[in-house]
Design an enzyme around this catalytic site. Structure first.
Site, PDB file in Angstrom:
ATOM      1  NE  ARG A  84      28.583  44.811 -79.778  1.00 34.03           N
ATOM      2  CZ  ARG A  84      27.877  45.950 -79.794  1.00 34.03           C
ATOM      3  NH1 ARG A  84      28.141  46.916 -78.931  1.00 34.03           N
ATOM      4  NH2 ARG A  84      26.895  46.116 -80.648  1.00 34.03           N
ATOM      5  CG  HIS A 129      27.398  49.827 -84.368  1.00 37.30           C
ATOM      6  ND1 HIS A 129      27.726  49.272 -83.150  1.00 37.30           N
ATOM      7  CD2 HIS A 129      27.108  51.129 -84.101  1.00 37.30           C
ATOM      8  CE1 HIS A 129      27.642  50.187 -82.198  1.00 37.30           C
ATOM      9  NE2 HIS A 129      27.274  51.336 -82.743  1.00 37.30           N
ATOM     10  CG  ASN A 173      24.823  48.820 -81.612  1.00 36.68           C
ATOM     11  OD1 ASN A 173      25.090  48.271 -80.548  1.00 36.68           O
ATOM     12  ND2 ASN A 173      24.705  50.143 -81.722  1.00 36.68           N
ATOM     13  CD  GLU A 174      22.548  51.399 -78.856  1.00 40.51           C
ATOM     14  OE1 GLU A 174      22.312  52.456 -79.447  1.00 40.51           O
ATOM     15  OE2 GLU A 174      23.177  51.350 -77.793  1.00 40.51           O
ATOM     16  CG  ASN A 314      24.516  48.285 -76.620  1.00 41.81           C
ATOM     17  OD1 ASN A 314      25.063  47.205 -76.386  1.00 41.81           O
ATOM     18  ND2 ASN A 314      24.615  48.894 -77.782  1.00 41.81           N
ATOM     19  CE1 TYR A 316      25.661  52.989 -74.423  1.00 39.93           C
ATOM     20  CE2 TYR A 316      27.469  54.157 -73.370  1.00 39.93           C
ATOM     21  CZ  TYR A 316      26.999  53.347 -74.376  1.00 39.93           C
ATOM     22  OH  TYR A 316      27.858  52.878 -75.337  1.00 39.93           O
ATOM     23  CD  GLU A 379      27.504  50.184 -77.578  1.00 42.12           C
ATOM     24  OE1 GLU A 379      27.123  51.309 -77.195  1.00 42.12           O
ATOM     25  OE2 GLU A 379      27.414  49.804 -78.756  1.00 42.12           O
TER      26      GLU A 379
HETATM   27  C1  GBH Z   1      25.522  53.743 -78.137  1.00 35.73           C
HETATM   28  O1  GBH Z   1      24.204  54.155 -78.209  1.00 35.73           O
HETATM   29  C2  GBH Z   1      25.998  53.398 -79.507  1.00 35.73           C
HETATM   30  O2  GBH Z   1      25.815  52.028 -79.770  1.00 35.73           O
HETATM   31  C3  GBH Z   1      27.405  53.801 -79.787  1.00 35.73           C
HETATM   32  O3  GBH Z   1      27.661  53.731 -81.152  1.00 35.73           O
HETATM   33  C4  GBH Z   1      27.646  55.182 -79.238  1.00 35.73           C
HETATM   34  O4  GBH Z   1      28.913  55.655 -79.554  1.00 35.73           O
HETATM   35  C5  GBH Z   1      27.454  55.125 -77.744  1.00 35.73           C
HETATM   36  O5  GBH Z   1      26.175  54.717 -77.446  1.00 35.73           O
HETATM   37  C6  GBH Z   1      27.644  56.454 -77.037  1.00 35.73           C
HETATM   38  O6  GBH Z   1      26.649  57.357 -77.386  1.00 35.73           O
HETATM   39  O7  GBH Z   1      17.259  61.967 -77.190  1.00 35.73           O
HETATM   40  O8  GBH Z   1      19.241  63.233 -76.618  1.00 35.73           O
HETATM   41  O9  GBH Z   1      18.254  61.739 -75.022  1.00 35.73           O
HETATM   42  C7  GBH Z   1      23.665  54.722 -77.074  1.00 35.73           C
HETATM   43  C8  GBH Z   1      22.222  54.957 -77.339  1.00 35.73           C
HETATM   44  C9  GBH Z   1      22.303  57.348 -77.328  1.00 35.73           C
HETATM   45  C10 GBH Z   1      20.297  56.099 -76.946  1.00 35.73           C
HETATM   46  C11 GBH Z   1      21.643  58.575 -76.810  1.00 35.73           C
HETATM   47  C12 GBH Z   1      19.653  57.308 -76.410  1.00 35.73           C
HETATM   48  C13 GBH Z   1      19.575  59.606 -76.250  1.00 35.73           C
HETATM   49  C14 GBH Z   1      19.519  60.782 -77.106  1.00 35.73           C
HETATM   50  N1  GBH Z   1      21.706  56.148 -76.760  1.00 35.73           N
HETATM   51  N2  GBH Z   1      20.219  58.518 -76.946  1.00 35.73           N
HETATM   52  S1  GBH Z   1      18.486  62.021 -76.440  1.00 35.73           S
END
Ligand code: GBH
Length: 482
Positions: A84, A129, A173-174, A314, A316, A379
């Site tokens: 991707r 993105h 993306n997101e 996505n 995490y 993701e």
């Molecule tokens: C992804 O987003 C992205 O699509 C990608 O580009 C990126 O490299 C990858 O994650 C790793 O970060 O307010 O401090 O709690 C993840 C999306 C990123 C959403 C962090 C929530 C929390 C920030 N998330 N965010 S905070």
């Protein structure tokens, strides 16, 4: 049985797809090469360099613009079914519009796609993105309703150029990061920081733009190419602090994943009812003449509803949520607060804790809320500070894949999994300080040397065996192409 935990080998379903992901601004570099024009990340990093933690930028990044041969070699080493990546709008359309098509930029993506197809690696392409052409930002970007046509035209160009070979498309993306972080806050470019107003304008326009692109593909390209179009939506799981906070958890999910998923994936369409009610009530109390949440017209609502062939997720991490005091301050529209207990295993990113059971619960929530759509995990991944011995990343991947298998056994329709990321890259406001790669990239070397981490060897074995063996210990001496 080891330490009381079942240590059995688990198989993935037949036809399950394994891949890895990246994004244009994070890996390509070549920010002004061969006719590419400026985008909002070029502008942010060049005008206020130290908004980025290490004052870095994506000017060179992993230099993938010049290294697609090595990138495809890495995909082959891992044995990936799919890769991707995203297209850079300002590389393909330097004026932002389809009047000028930049052949050099198109050639780069053709070379990449053709090299992947030669080895049966399926391209999954994200149109957007986060790297909006700067000119479009100056005209309001995603808050300008005309963005619907700007994006639809760009999407049509991409479908025309690559649609004969690309069968998996993601429009955005997101959206939450694009709108809520980019326009509502300071988390992403353009750092507009206009919460409760610009983010809602963005949300509505972005969803309609997505839907317009979906229908263009569905009506004009799908009949000849037969591909699918979806969106990659980010969502964390919101675990209620106690029984008493189940309603708060539901509200957090509706304001989070629901803001973008409900309009597309529910039968009724539209933003979640609770969002419409809360924002309307708060807006009135604040003295606005109308709700800050921008509503769809009936035609738009119809156009957006059902505008996806799959659900790109996505995911995490998770948080604990609880009901918090109703407030009108800062246009805070949901009355929920969250935290992550310090006992949860942590990564190099402050926000990213290892909570595999949250993934399991979220997949069940998606099955129950959106009528069990086909889900592709677009993701999932873990950050370290660098180094090849990344046992924490291995543990994260194994536990999250295990949780995903639990969900699949319970009937969740998960068709594929995509690790973030194939390689280290420019991690937005965190620069190069946090590393997500299966491959380490040496950003001090001229050729941006890529070296497989231990996790790359483990992921390779998962993909090869189509199974999860928690006791597998890789030989990390040589990486081969099988
Ligand atoms: C992804 O987003 C992205 O699509 C990608 O580009 C990126 O490299 C990858 O994650 C790793 O970060 O307010 O401090 O709690 C993840 C999306 C990123 C959403 C962090 C929530 C929390 C920030 N998330 N965010 S905070």
């Amino acid at each position: 049985i080891l330490n009381g935990v079942k240590q059995s080998i688990r198989n993935f379903p037949d036809g399950f797809m394994f891949g890895a992901a990246t994004a244009s601004y994070q890996i390509e570099g070549a920010w002004d090469a061969d006719g590419k024009s400026e985008n909002i990340w070029d502008r942010l990093t060049h005008s206020i360099p130290c908004r980025i933690k290490d004052c870095s930028n994506g000017d060179v990044a992993a230099d993938s613009y010049n290294r697609h041969t090595r990138d495809v070699e890495m995909m082959r080493e891992l044995g990936l079914d799919h890769y991707r990546f995203s297209l850079s709008w300002s590389r393909i359309l330097p004026t932002s519009f389809p009047d000028v098509i930049n052949d050099a930029g198109v050639q780069y993506y053709n070379n990449l796609i053709n090299a992947m197809l030669k080895y049966n690696i399926e391209p999954m392409v994200t149109l957007y993105h986060w790297d909006l052409p700067q000119k479009l930002q100056e005209m309001g970007g995603w808050t300008n309703p005309h963005v619907v046509d700007w994006f639809a035209d760009y999407a049509r160009v991409a479908f025309e150029l690559f649609g004969d070979r690309v069968k998996y498309w993601m429009t955005m993306n997101e959206p939450h990061e694009i709108c809520n972080a980019g326009y509502g806050g300071m988390g992403k470019a353009p750092q507009l920081n206009f919460k409760g107003l610009a983010d809602y304008m963005c949300a509505k326009n972005l969803l309609v733009a997505h839907a317009k692109a979906y229908h263009i593909y569905n009506d004009e390209f799908k009949p000849k190419h037969g591909g699918v179009v979806g969106m990659a939506i980010s969502a964390g799981w919101a675990e209620p602090e106690s029984e008493e906070h189940v309603e708060a958890s539901n509200e957090a999910l509706l304001f989070g994943i629901g803001q973008y998923a409900h309009p597309i994936y529910t039968k009724e369409g539209d933003f979640p009812q609770i969002m419409k009610e809360k924002v309307a009530v708060k807006s009135a109390a604040q003295g606005y003449y109308r709700s800050r949440l921008i509503e769809f017209t009936p035609e738009e609502l119809d156009m957006v509803r059902g505008s996806a062939d799959f659900f790109g997720l996505n995911h995490y991490t998770s948080s604990i949520v609880y009901r918090s005091n109703v407030t009108l301050a800062n246009n805070e529209d949901s009355d929920v607060s969250s935290y992550q207990p310090s006992s949860w295993p942590t990564s190099a990113s402050s926000w990213l804790k290892q909570v595999p059971w949250g993934f399991h619960k979220l997949l069940n929530y998606i099955r129950d809320t959106y009528d069990n759509p086909v889900v592709i995990i677009t993701e999932n991944g873990f950050s370290t500070l660098g180094g090849l011995e990344d046992d924490e990343r291995i543990s994260y991947y194994r536990e999250y894949l295990n949780a995903m298998l639990d969900a699949i056994e319970e009937g969740c329709n998960v068709a594929g999994y995509t690790a973030w990321s194939l390689m280290d890259n420019f991690e937005w406001l965190e620069g190069y300080t946090e590393r997500f790669g299966l491959y380490e990239v040496d950003f001090t070397s001229a050729n941006r040397t890529r070296t497989p981490r231990k996790s790359a060897f483990v992921y390779k074995e998962i993909v090869r065996s189509r199974a999860l063996d928690p006791l597998y210990e890789p030989n990390t001496n040589v990486m081969t192409i099988d």
